[in-house]
Design a protein around this motif. Sequence first.
Motif, PDB file in Angstrom:
ATOM      1  N   LEU A 107      56.725  36.610  54.608  1.00 20.81           N
ATOM      2  CA  LEU A 107      56.418  36.304  53.258  1.00 20.81           C
ATOM      3  C   LEU A 107      54.920  36.486  53.255  1.00 20.81           C
ATOM      4  N   ARG A 108      54.272  37.160  52.212  1.00 22.97           N
ATOM      5  CA  ARG A 108      52.668  37.672  52.326  1.00 22.97           C
ATOM      6  C   ARG A 108      51.912  36.291  52.379  1.00 22.97           C
ATOM      7  N   PRO A 109      51.005  36.063  53.332  1.00 20.76           N
ATOM      8  CA  PRO A 109      50.160  35.036  53.226  1.00 20.76           C
ATOM      9  C   PRO A 109      48.737  35.615  52.453  1.00 20.76           C
ATOM     10  N   GLU A 110      48.604  36.751  51.997  1.00 19.21           N
ATOM     11  CA  GLU A 110      47.350  37.364  51.362  1.00 19.21           C
ATOM     12  C   GLU A 110      47.738  38.492  50.795  1.00 19.21           C
ATOM     13  N   GLY A 111      46.833  39.036  50.130  1.00 19.92           N
ATOM     14  CA  GLY A 111      47.270  40.442  49.240  1.00 19.92           C
ATOM     15  C   GLY A 111      46.251  41.572  49.920  1.00 19.92           C
ATOM     16  N   THR A 112      45.409  41.359  50.686  1.00 22.73           N
ATOM     17  CA  THR A 112      44.581  42.693  51.043  1.00 22.73           C
ATOM     18  C   THR A 112      45.380  43.410  52.012  1.00 22.73           C
ATOM     19  N   ALA A 113      46.116  42.878  53.018  1.00 19.65           N
ATOM     20  CA  ALA A 113      46.755  43.866  53.941  1.00 19.65           C
ATOM     21  C   ALA A 113      47.845  44.640  53.012  1.00 19.65           C
ATOM     22  N   SER A 114      48.407  44.146  52.245  1.00 21.85           N
ATOM     23  CA  SER A 114      49.422  44.856  51.385  1.00 21.85           C
ATOM     24  C   SER A 114      48.850  45.988  50.462  1.00 21.85           C
ATOM     25  N   THR A 115      47.509  45.584  50.018  1.00 13.98           N
ATOM     26  CA  THR A 115      46.726  46.522  48.947  1.00 13.98           C
ATOM     27  C   THR A 115      46.646  47.651  49.894  1.00 13.98           C
ATOM     28  N   VAL A 116      45.950  47.426  51.048  1.00  9.83           N
ATOM     29  CA  VAL A 116      45.544  48.610  51.750  1.00  9.83           C
ATOM     30  C   VAL A 116      46.600  49.496  52.517  1.00  9.83           C
ATOM     31  N   ARG A 117      47.667  48.786  52.710  1.00 10.27           N
ATOM     32  CA  ARG A 117      48.836  49.167  53.123  1.00 10.27           C
ATOM     33  C   ARG A 117      49.362  50.287  51.907  1.00 10.27           C
ATOM     34  N   ALA A 118      49.778  49.808  50.927  1.00  7.19           N
ATOM     35  CA  ALA A 118      49.984  50.556  49.924  1.00  7.19           C
ATOM     36  C   ALA A 118      48.872  51.820  49.343  1.00  7.19           C
ATOM     37  N   GLY A 147      43.218  38.680  43.341  1.00  6.67           N
ATOM     38  CA  GLY A 147      42.342  39.387  44.376  1.00  6.67           C
ATOM     39  C   GLY A 147      41.601  40.775  43.789  1.00  6.67           C
ATOM     40  N   ILE A 148      40.562  41.107  44.192  1.00  9.96           N
ATOM     41  CA  ILE A 148      40.097  42.465  43.917  1.00  9.96           C
ATOM     42  C   ILE A 148      39.761  43.158  45.105  1.00  9.96           C
ATOM     43  N   GLU A 149      39.873  44.342  45.221  1.00 15.26           N
ATOM     44  CA  GLU A 149      39.433  45.255  46.254  1.00 15.26           C
ATOM     45  C   GLU A 149      38.971  46.477  45.880  1.00 15.26           C
ATOM     46  N   ALA A 150      37.676  46.699  46.208  1.00 11.44           N
ATOM     47  CA  ALA A 150      37.060  48.044  45.883  1.00 11.44           C
ATOM     48  C   ALA A 150      36.957  48.854  47.183  1.00 11.44           C
ATOM     49  N   LEU A 151      37.651  49.990  47.073  1.00 15.66           N
ATOM     50  CA  LEU A 151      38.122  50.718  48.358  1.00 15.66           C
ATOM     51  C   LEU A 151      37.111  52.074  48.211  1.00 15.66           C
ATOM     52  N   GLY A 152      36.481  52.341  49.324  1.00 17.60           N
ATOM     53  CA  GLY A 152      35.682  53.773  49.257  1.00 17.60           C
ATOM     54  C   GLY A 152      34.271  53.772  49.003  1.00 17.60           C
ATOM     55  N   TRP A 153      33.602  52.550  48.946  1.00 24.05           N
ATOM     56  CA  TRP A 153      32.152  52.344  48.949  1.00 24.05           C
ATOM     57  C   TRP A 153      31.768  51.340  49.976  1.00 24.05           C
TER      58      TRP A 153
END
Length: 431
Positions: A82-93, A131-137
């Motif tokens: 069960l996910r303990p946080e959201g960053t790993a899943s976001t990057v996986r997706a 959570g927010i994740e800014a990817l690419g900067w």
Amino acid sequence: MASGNAIQSIRGMNDLLPDQMSTWQGVEAALRNVARLYDYSEIRTPILERTELFKRAIGEQTDIVEKEMYTFTDNNGDSLTLRPEGTASTVRAGNQHGLLHNQTQRLWYSGPMFRHERPQKGRYRQFHQFGIEALGWRGPEVEAEVIMVGERLWRMLGLTGLSLQINTLGSAEGRSMFRASLKDYLTPFEKSLDEDSQRRLEKNPLRILDSKNAETQKILENAPTLQDFLERKEREHFEMLQMLLSSAGVQFEVNSRLVRGLDYYTGFVFEWVTDQLGAQSAVCAGGRYDGLAEQLGGRSVPATGFACGLERLVELVSLNKANSLQAHPDVYLITQSADVEGAGVRIAEYLRNKDFKVVSGFSSSNLKKQLRRADVSGAAVAVIVPDGYALESQLMAKPLRGQGEQREMPESDLEKFLRGCTDQLPLEDSE
Ligand code: HAM
């Protein structure tokens, strides 16, 4: 009487009851709104993932992976968590769906997370994160943006007293040199360290910096610091970020002991903390994690983000009694007798078409009782449909909050009157 063993929810996993929901929904509306203002798009990922994802992302030696995950083997023999946080899943997706190929992404998510921690106020086994994740900067500008998102959110929620602590962890190489040097320094003191720190000394000495134990803290006073191992360009990056924050009027404190409990961070890290929630002081935390996409099998993608604990935000909003989030009705509609019930229903629907939140009192009791109920409901205005009301006759509008006077008026004037009385009413989600 209930029989002996009524089934209860699992410890640390809470029901959210109707009387809490208006604050939750107000907070959630503000989260969606702040994400919209900075052009972050929503992503929803599964709550269950392969255990391997979190081991690789968060780190095998972290508390989360070592002790806190809800992990089980499913019928196929796969280890799932069960996910303990959201960053790993976001990057996986992001990797899996090609969202990170030669493009930037600003993503947000919100939902339940699971950690088997010892429950206490502000710390639960099922909790919610936004959570927010800014990817690419790569630059410090996006780090400043991520901070500004948080700061704007506190303003939207009417929260004060949150302070920002920042630090930089430097590169992986610098950190490994620091790790070795810290270990050398601490080893002679091993016996005097607290139990957790003794255990961490071998594999994860950086986390010792987080120790709350007074004796360990004393030993750390003369320890080498991460700052001694920063390269020039890392130092300059961090200085530039501080300059950007200062010029945006954001107050912060550099806390060189701030290391965070997840291994994927690679530079800037931060926490927004409060002294209003006792021991669970971190409301929002995050940082840069440039290595994660590659660690999960994708291309290298620079990334920065944060997550807030919603239970902690909701608690803070309640403590601060932030009025803007109280979802009181605009109108409490009173019909003075059963004869005018039809007119009451019609007027209530008319007002809802105009976007007013209306509670119908119905004519079950006398006017005095109904007015008392209207008051308790928190409505801004009581609208009374008098006995014998017909279209051309007058309604009574009685402001229940603020200064306005009770007035008679034709139905055609009601909307304008209500707009005047409900100016300060809740910020609705503007999406
Ligand atoms: P984290 O510091 O583990 O970071 O959690 C972020 C926030 O979630 C905490 O500051 C706290 O408000 C809340 N939180 C964590 N555990 C609990 C709990 N057991 N009960 C209630 N609230 C809790 C992360 O999760 C990273 N993924 C943040 C991030 C995003 N970094 C980069 N992007």
